[in-house]
Design a protein around this motif. Structure first.
Motif, PDB file in Angstrom:
ATOM      1  N   HIS A   1       4.741 -19.280 -20.902  1.00 31.33           N
ATOM      2  CA  HIS A   1       4.841 -17.927 -20.376  1.00 31.33           C
ATOM      3  C   HIS A   1       6.246 -17.352 -20.454  1.00 31.33           C
ATOM      4  CE1 HIS A   1       1.036 -18.996 -17.906  1.00 31.33           C
ATOM      5  NE2 HIS A   1       0.731 -18.529 -19.094  1.00 31.33           N
TER       6      HIS A   1
ATOM      7  N   ALA B   1       5.484 -11.031 -33.655  1.00 27.48           N
ATOM      8  CA  ALA B   1       6.702 -11.833 -33.802  1.00 27.48           C
ATOM      9  C   ALA B   1       6.683 -13.077 -32.927  1.00 27.48           C
ATOM     10  CB  ALA B   1       7.928 -10.982 -33.453  1.00 27.48           C
ATOM     11  N   THR B   2       5.951 -13.015 -31.825  1.00 24.27           N
ATOM     12  CA  THR B   2       5.921 -14.149 -30.918  1.00 24.27           C
ATOM     13  C   THR B   2       4.679 -15.016 -31.132  1.00 24.27           C
ATOM     14  OG1 THR B   2       4.986 -12.644 -29.258  1.00 24.27           O
ATOM     15  CG2 THR B   2       7.332 -13.080 -29.129  1.00 24.27           C
TER      16      THR B   2
ATOM     17  N   PRO C   1       1.939 -20.560 -27.603  1.00 26.76           N
ATOM     18  CA  PRO C   1       1.257 -19.412 -26.969  1.00 26.76           C
ATOM     19  C   PRO C   1       0.893 -19.630 -25.507  1.00 26.76           C
ATOM     20  CG  PRO C   1       0.371 -19.768 -29.152  1.00 26.76           C
ATOM     21  CD  PRO C   1       1.327 -20.912 -28.890  1.00 26.76           C
ATOM     22  N   ARG C   2       0.762 -20.889 -25.074  1.00 31.15           N
ATOM     23  CA  ARG C   2       0.390 -21.127 -23.684  1.00 31.15           C
ATOM     24  C   ARG C   2       1.586 -21.043 -22.740  1.00 31.15           C
ATOM     25  NH1 ARG C   2      -2.742 -26.392 -25.512  1.00 31.15           N
ATOM     26  NH2 ARG C   2      -0.923 -26.251 -26.828  1.00 31.15           N
TER      27      ARG C   2
ATOM     28  N   VAL D   1      -3.963 -14.764 -28.827  1.00 35.02           N
ATOM     29  CA  VAL D   1      -4.121 -14.745 -27.366  1.00 35.02           C
ATOM     30  C   VAL D   1      -4.232 -13.316 -26.850  1.00 35.02           C
ATOM     31  CG1 VAL D   1      -3.207 -15.693 -25.213  1.00 35.02           C
ATOM     32  CG2 VAL D   1      -2.607 -16.767 -27.384  1.00 35.02           C
TER      33      VAL D   1
ATOM     34  N   LEU E   1       1.490 -14.337 -30.853  1.00 35.33           N
ATOM     35  CA  LEU E   1       0.501 -14.220 -29.782  1.00 35.33           C
ATOM     36  C   LEU E   1      -0.711 -13.381 -30.176  1.00 35.33           C
ATOM     37  CD1 LEU E   1       2.961 -13.737 -26.782  1.00 35.33           C
ATOM     38  CD2 LEU E   1       1.723 -15.812 -27.429  1.00 35.33           C
TER      39      LEU E   1
ATOM     40  N   GLN F   1      13.537 -14.477 -29.413  1.00 33.53           N
ATOM     41  CA  GLN F   1      12.574 -14.436 -30.526  1.00 33.53           C
ATOM     42  C   GLN F   1      12.246 -12.978 -30.852  1.00 33.53           C
ATOM     43  OE1 GLN F   1       8.833 -16.238 -29.487  1.00 33.53           O
ATOM     44  NE2 GLN F   1       8.501 -17.072 -31.535  1.00 33.53           N
ATOM     45  N   ILE F   2      12.115 -12.178 -29.809  1.00 33.16           N
ATOM     46  CA  ILE F   2      11.826 -10.757 -30.004  1.00 33.16           C
ATOM     47  C   ILE F   2      13.041 -10.034 -30.585  1.00 33.16           C
ATOM     48  CG2 ILE F   2      11.389  -8.618 -28.724  1.00 33.16           C
ATOM     49  CD1 ILE F   2       9.539 -10.344 -26.892  1.00 33.16           C
TER      50      ILE F   2
ATOM     51  N   ARG G   1      10.715 -16.055 -24.757  1.00 31.33           N
ATOM     52  CA  ARG G   1      10.509 -15.294 -25.996  1.00 31.33           C
ATOM     53  C   ARG G   1      11.536 -14.184 -26.216  1.00 31.33           C
ATOM     54  NH1 ARG G   1       5.450 -16.602 -24.116  1.00 31.33           N
ATOM     55  NH2 ARG G   1       4.264 -17.840 -25.612  1.00 31.33           N
ATOM     56  N   GLY G   2      12.480 -14.041 -25.312  1.00 30.38           N
ATOM     57  CA  GLY G   2      13.402 -12.916 -25.391  1.00 30.38           C
ATOM     58  C   GLY G   2      14.152 -12.848 -26.714  1.00 30.38           C
TER      59      GLY G   2
ATOM     60  N   ALA H   1      13.272 -10.634 -34.183  1.00 30.17           N
ATOM     61  CA  ALA H   1      12.268  -9.907 -34.971  1.00 30.17           C
ATOM     62  C   ALA H   1      12.590  -8.421 -35.109  1.00 30.17           C
ATOM     63  CB  ALA H   1      10.895 -10.089 -34.317  1.00 30.17           C
TER      64      ALA H   1
ATOM     65  N   ALA I   1       4.507 -11.880 -20.593  1.00 27.44           N
ATOM     66  CA  ALA I   1       4.157 -13.120 -19.882  1.00 27.44           C
ATOM     67  C   ALA I   1       3.064 -12.857 -18.848  1.00 27.44           C
ATOM     68  CB  ALA I   1       5.402 -13.704 -19.215  1.00 27.44           C
TER      69      ALA I   1
ATOM     70  N   LEU J   1      -0.128 -12.664 -20.646  1.00 26.80           N
ATOM     71  CA  LEU J   1      -0.589 -14.009 -21.024  1.00 26.80           C
ATOM     72  C   LEU J   1      -1.280 -14.707 -19.858  1.00 26.80           C
ATOM     73  CD1 LEU J   1       2.377 -15.435 -23.143  1.00 26.80           C
ATOM     74  CD2 LEU J   1       0.100 -14.764 -23.935  1.00 26.80           C
ATOM     75  N   ARG J   2      -0.690 -14.570 -18.677  1.00 25.00           N
ATOM     76  CA  ARG J   2      -1.324 -15.204 -17.514  1.00 25.00           C
ATOM     77  C   ARG J   2      -2.661 -14.530 -17.204  1.00 25.00           C
ATOM     78  NH1 ARG J   2       4.171 -16.041 -16.021  1.00 25.00           N
ATOM     79  NH2 ARG J   2       4.391 -14.036 -14.984  1.00 25.00           N
TER      80      ARG J   2
ATOM     81  N   SER K   1       9.302  -8.968 -22.767  1.00 21.23           N
ATOM     82  CA  SER K   1       8.720 -10.309 -22.718  1.00 21.23           C
ATOM     83  C   SER K   1       8.308 -10.703 -21.298  1.00 21.23           C
ATOM     84  CB  SER K   1       9.691 -11.341 -23.294  1.00 21.23           C
ATOM     85  OG  SER K   1      10.866 -11.427 -22.522  1.00 21.23           O
TER      86      SER K   1
END
Lengths: 184, 107
Positions: A88, B96-97, A85-86, B102, B99, A94-95, A91-92, A98, B69, B72-73, B65
């Motif tokens: 950045h 799915a990711t 999760p940290r 977060v 998160l 991965q999405i 994830r492309g 899904a 990101a 997330l920042r 995504s």
């Protein structure tokens, strides 16, 4: 229906490819539209980020499913990651995994480049204009590093249609209609 | 919100910075083509490190995504971030990711 267009190697191509795909697909359930938009964006982004070539987007639709492919000359094959999760980025795919019913990568033979593709089934509840499309299965690549899990033609359970009646929601920021950059 | 046919995607950030939690509305489309601008705008909106922030996504038409990101920042610039009205596909992406902790949605 199969259409394709080649987009230049530029960040602006990500949104243009997304809009082109949605225009080409026509009317579809909102869940399908939203999923396809995200996945086209992810594949286009990967191409712009990792390949140095233009990419070609192909959009194929019949009554049962949507198939999208993004081809470029980059010789780096995409990798499916599970970032912390940290992190950045990364994830492309991965999405895509899904949201797609099937997806995969086809490496070119004898020349650099690859095609990344995905398929999304169209839920049968959709009010789809019927059209007689000859699906040419024989013309379709049948091998590659498929990472898909669902069998072809399966319909995954869809979440409820989103409600976006923004006008009636939430407190307004109208007290200060300023773009953030102006007071940062 | 007019979108240039050949240009970058268009998004805007609006903020009521005297509220707690600080309410920041993200509108439009966020992808690779405009993440730098969006991140710059969000950084401005998060000035002073507000302890609690709500991102209102009611009028966010698209995010992928690259935009996630940026969120997330942004989450690192506050102690508590909640999303308001994410679309179902945004929720699916976040789940799915992995998160959801977060980038949690408002209860």
């Amino acid at each position: 229906m199969i259409v394709e267009r080649t987009f230049p190697h530029a960040v602006e191509s990500v949104g243009r490819a997304r809009r082109y795909a949605l225009d080409a697909l026509g009317e579809l359930p909102s869940e399908v539209v939203d999923s396809v938009a995200v996945m086209v964006s992810e594949l286009a982004t990967n191409s712009v980020r990792h390949a140095a070539s233009p990419f070609t987007l192909s959009v194929d639709r019949d009554d049962a499913r949507v198939r999208i492919a993004v081809a470029d000359d980059g010789d780096r094959l995409p990798s499916l990651r599970t970032p912390d999760p940290r992190e950045h980025s990364g994830r492309g795919l991965q999405i895509v995994r899904a949201l797609a019913d099937e997806w995969g990568v086809i490496e070119n033979v004898g020349r650099p480049g690859k095609t990344v593709w995905f398929v999304v089934s169209i839920a049968p509840i959709a009010p789809i204009a019927r059209r007689s499309t000859n699906t040419t299965e024989a013309s379709r690549p049948v091998h590659g590093a498929s990472g898909g899990h669902a069998p072809s033609g399966s319909v995954r359970p869809r979440s409820t249609p989103r409600q976006r009646d923004a006008q009636e929601r939430g407190p307004s920021c109208r007290a200060r209609l300023l773009k953030a950059r102006h007071f940062g | 919100m007019a979108e240039l046919e050949e240009g970058a995607s268009d998004a805007s950030i609006e903020c009521a910075d005297d509220s707690d939690p600080r309410l920041i509305r993200i509108r439009g489309e966020v992808d690779m083509s405009n993440v730098v601008t969006v991140e710059s705008d969000l950084t401005g909106a998060l000035a002073g490190r507000p302890p609690r922030v709500v991102f209102d996504l009611s009028e966010l038409q698209f995010i992928d995504s690259s935009g996630i990101a940026v969120l997330l920042r942004a989450a690192e610039k506050t102690d508590s971030l909640r999303l308001r009205n994410p679309s179902s596909v945004v929720q699916r992406i976040i789940e799915a990711t992995g998160l959801t902790d977060v980038l949690p949605t408002e209860p």
